[in-house]
Scaffold this active site. Sequence first.
Site, PDB file in Angstrom:
ATOM      1  N   TYR A  25       3.626   6.024  11.391  1.00 10.13           N
ATOM      2  CA  TYR A  25       3.955   4.645  11.767  1.00 10.13           C
ATOM      3  C   TYR A  25       4.864   3.894  10.800  1.00 10.13           C
ATOM      4  CZ  TYR A  25      -0.198   3.990   8.784  1.00 10.13           C
ATOM      5  OH  TYR A  25      -1.100   4.037   7.764  1.00 10.13           O
ATOM      6  N   ARG A  51       0.850  -1.188   0.000  1.00 12.97           N
ATOM      7  CA  ARG A  51       0.000   0.000   0.000  1.00 12.97           C
ATOM      8  C   ARG A  51       0.887   1.239   0.000  1.00 12.97           C
ATOM      9  NH1 ARG A  51      -2.188   1.156   5.460  1.00 12.97           N
ATOM     10  NH2 ARG A  51      -0.875   2.982   5.311  1.00 12.97           N
ATOM     11  N   HIS A  89      -3.500   4.715   4.484  1.00 11.89           N
ATOM     12  CA  HIS A  89      -4.613   3.748   4.501  1.00 11.89           C
ATOM     13  C   HIS A  89      -5.830   4.333   3.780  1.00 11.89           C
ATOM     14  CE1 HIS A  89      -7.641   0.940   5.867  1.00 11.89           C
ATOM     15  NE2 HIS A  89      -8.300   1.919   6.436  1.00 11.89           N
TER      16      HIS A  89
HETATM   17  C1  LIG Z   1     -14.600  -5.411  11.769  1.00  5.41           C
HETATM   18  C2  LIG Z   1     -13.855  -4.142  11.562  1.00  5.41           C
HETATM   19  N1  LIG Z   1     -12.950  -3.724  12.485  1.00  5.41           N
HETATM   20  C3  LIG Z   1     -12.278  -2.576  12.289  1.00  5.41           C
HETATM   21  C4  LIG Z   1     -12.506  -1.808  11.171  1.00  5.41           C
HETATM   22  C5  LIG Z   1     -11.734  -0.507  10.965  1.00  5.41           C
HETATM   23  N2  LIG Z   1     -10.750  -0.722   9.854  1.00  5.41           N
HETATM   24  C6  LIG Z   1     -11.013  -0.314   8.604  1.00  5.41           C
HETATM   25  S1  LIG Z   1      -9.833  -0.786   7.532  1.00  5.41           S
HETATM   26  C7  LIG Z   1      -8.935  -1.554   8.727  1.00  5.41           C
HETATM   27  C8  LIG Z   1      -7.664  -2.258   8.344  1.00  5.41           C
HETATM   28  C9  LIG Z   1      -7.895  -3.347   7.338  1.00  5.41           C
HETATM   29  O1  LIG Z   1      -6.667  -3.881   6.916  1.00  5.41           O
HETATM   30  P1  LIG Z   1      -6.561  -4.946   5.762  1.00  5.41           P
HETATM   31  O2  LIG Z   1      -7.530  -6.043   5.984  1.00  5.41           O
HETATM   32  O3  LIG Z   1      -5.138  -5.314   5.635  1.00  5.41           O
HETATM   33  O4  LIG Z   1      -7.079  -4.160   4.458  1.00  5.41           O
HETATM   34  P2  LIG Z   1      -6.424  -2.889   3.763  1.00  5.41           P
HETATM   35  O5  LIG Z   1      -7.116  -1.678   4.301  1.00  5.41           O
HETATM   36  O6  LIG Z   1      -4.983  -2.894   4.018  1.00  5.41           O
HETATM   37  O7  LIG Z   1      -6.747  -3.056   2.312  1.00  5.41           O
HETATM   38  C10 LIG Z   1      -9.558  -1.402   9.971  1.00  5.41           C
HETATM   39  C11 LIG Z   1      -9.010  -1.898  11.239  1.00  5.41           C
HETATM   40  C12 LIG Z   1     -13.466  -2.273  10.253  1.00  5.41           C
HETATM   41  N3  LIG Z   1     -13.748  -1.595   9.134  1.00  5.41           N
HETATM   42  N4  LIG Z   1     -14.105  -3.435  10.448  1.00  5.41           N
END
Ligand SMILES: Cc1ncc(C[n+]2csc(CCOP(=O)(O)OP(=O)(O)O)c2C)c(N)n1
Lengths: 325, 357
Positions: free
Chosen positions: B273, B260, B264
């Site tokens: 971070y 990425r 985010h």
């Molecule tokens: C169940 C849940 N917990 C927390 C969140 C808040 N949140 C949104 S994106 C994220 C990180 C997701 O990481 P990843 O699965 O690696 O996907 P990426 O964003 O890197 O594509 C979090 C913790 C959420 N959307 N859903």
Amino acid sequence: MPEITLVEAVTQALAYEMGADNNVVVFGEDIALNGGVFRATDGLHAKFGDDRVFDTPLAENLIAGITVGMAAQGLKPVAEFQFMGFIYPGFNQIVCHAARMRNRTRGRLSCPAVFRAPYGGGIRAPEHHSESTEALFAHIPGLRVVIPSSPARAYGLLLAAIRDPDPVMFLEPKRIYRHVKQDVPDNGEALPLDTAFVLREGNDITLVTWGAMIKETLAVADQLTNEGLSVEVIDVATVKPLDMDTILQSIAKTGRCVIIQEAVKTCSVGSEIAANIAEKGLFDLHAPVKRVTGFDTTMPYFKLEYDYIPSEARIKQAVMETLEY
Amino acid sequence: MSEVIKSTVAEFNITYTQFLDESGKPSQDLPSIAKDFDKLIKLYRFMVFLRAFDTKAINLQRTGKLGTYAAILGQEAVGTVIGELMQKEDILAPAYREYGIQLQRGMKIQDILNFWGGDERGNNFANPHDFSMCVPIASQCLHAAGAAKAVQIRKEKRVVVAVCGDGATSEGDFYEAMNVAGTWKLPLVFIVCNNQWAISVPRHVQSAAGTLAQKAIAAGIPSEQVDGNDVIAMHEVVEQALDRARNGDGPYVIEAITYRLHDHTTADDATRYRSQEEVDQAWQREPIKRIHNYLVANNKWNDDLETKLQEEMKAHVAEELEGYFNMPKPKATDMFEHMYETLPDALLEQYEIVSQG
Ligand SMILES: Cc1ncc(C[n+]2csc(CCOP(=O)(O)OP(=O)(O)O)c2C)c(N)n1
Ligand SMILES: [Mg+2]
């Protein structure tokens, strides 16, 4: 025609609708060969086979999540949760997806699913097998919460729930699964959702209840009738959305209302009904609305469960206080 | 005391596939797709389009014309290839960073912008069965399993694709979906888009597992790792998994290794971070330059074509913005319109309040 119990009426409705609609599939834990721990799906596997009646791995969030997926793709899934006390791992899927799929996609996808769960106390079961947490689901926009209280209503309302184009929580009061038997013709006729049923008509007081508390409520109504009073009894049946019209019409006639529920008191369906009466029926009342409920305690282990569940005596006392107010 | 004899009852290994190295040079003998330059140019053009869109969307957010937006910078190859390989009748269950797939399956730029622009109508896009972007992490994996069960019951030749992030593999939904897919042998391909970060939490904090692909082993599903920034490797691996599933050979898990490059979302500040050094290094591995270099090395691409393409894609994106900008605000009563198929009587009073403004 043989008379059947509430749980047998559930089976009869499932079998009828599976026969009528190939898209209906039934699944859950121990529901196939075993027919469910309460036998609600007894015989369905033999009749409809593996593709339409199947056991899932032991994971309630999985059950809820695949229900959403199947429903969005045109099936009519009827998922069984073994006990309502174990539905919570699936809460996320029900609240965040089942209830929102239609709204989120502006109707492109939807969730025509039924989530069935036996609920409530009174069967001397271990911890987590006895709570009444219908209010958790009634709080959620997009869901329907339907609770049958007789074999006939179990049959008619479950058919309606399966045919409904939106998700329905179908909560089965297991304490009265086998309490009474009724002649329930297997004619495929559904009963209306979103509609309360007036079980007894009367002029002196309105008793509003649903689920297993029908048992004690009707018993009290009978006693009072014998004592010369005229008691109206309403089975709310669909606790979300509420049919307040039926309740308010009754109160306009009787001027007195007692709400009886097994669930804890605070932030409950009874609270919602009382609030609606306060908003719209206040000047019809001759006495304050009373609620007879489970206590705001953790559901006790079964030695005390009948100290928790509203007794006929508690109901009767509340009724007398309301009448004498 | 003699040594206890313990016999090996299960063993596994996880492979990693890469065909083009960081600079676009072959790192092993190339498969036939590598000579299909029409296809590669098509994929390349689409990736350039995606980046032009992504850049524009970030810009719209920065200028107050869009809500929070999740960029796909650096991850373009993953979605591009999946979208290319899925059939029209297949079913996608995406997270919220899969525009590369969705834009090839009926979703328009306008829909994506509507979604991030605070308007549910973005999810009412021109595909009758794909799920819309899923925000609760990993929960779409179970929708995919349910959809795959529906496909299986109806004996259709369709495949369901669930896409989730590296962080998502820590959620129960991910494990539960893999588990049921394995035991029911569902036509379901999981693609874990491992971009190394879940907001601020790095991959190694999510799990001590050496690979995320190996999580499939416990579910009895075959799996592998692939260089998600290598279009050719992605194409090989995803194509085989989809074919398998379509032919009734069951589910598959692919861990696509990518990075990425952006924050985010636009609401995040990744400098809090992670180091610039790490990001600079990741830029060396990004997918678009890699395939670009490969095409140039094979005399299939040049600066002239590149300049034209960049202009073309910017114009293309700009054109599609009109629809988004011209979208009228939803009516307030739209809140009620799709709560249920038919509005229950109990909601009429609230509906009236809103409709009277
Ligand atoms: C169940 C849940 N917990 C927390 C969140 C808040 N949140 C949104 S994106 C994220 C990180 C997701 O990481 P990843 O699965 O690696 O996907 P990426 O964003 O890197 O594509 C979090 C913790 C959420 N959307 N859903
Ligand atoms: Mg990630």
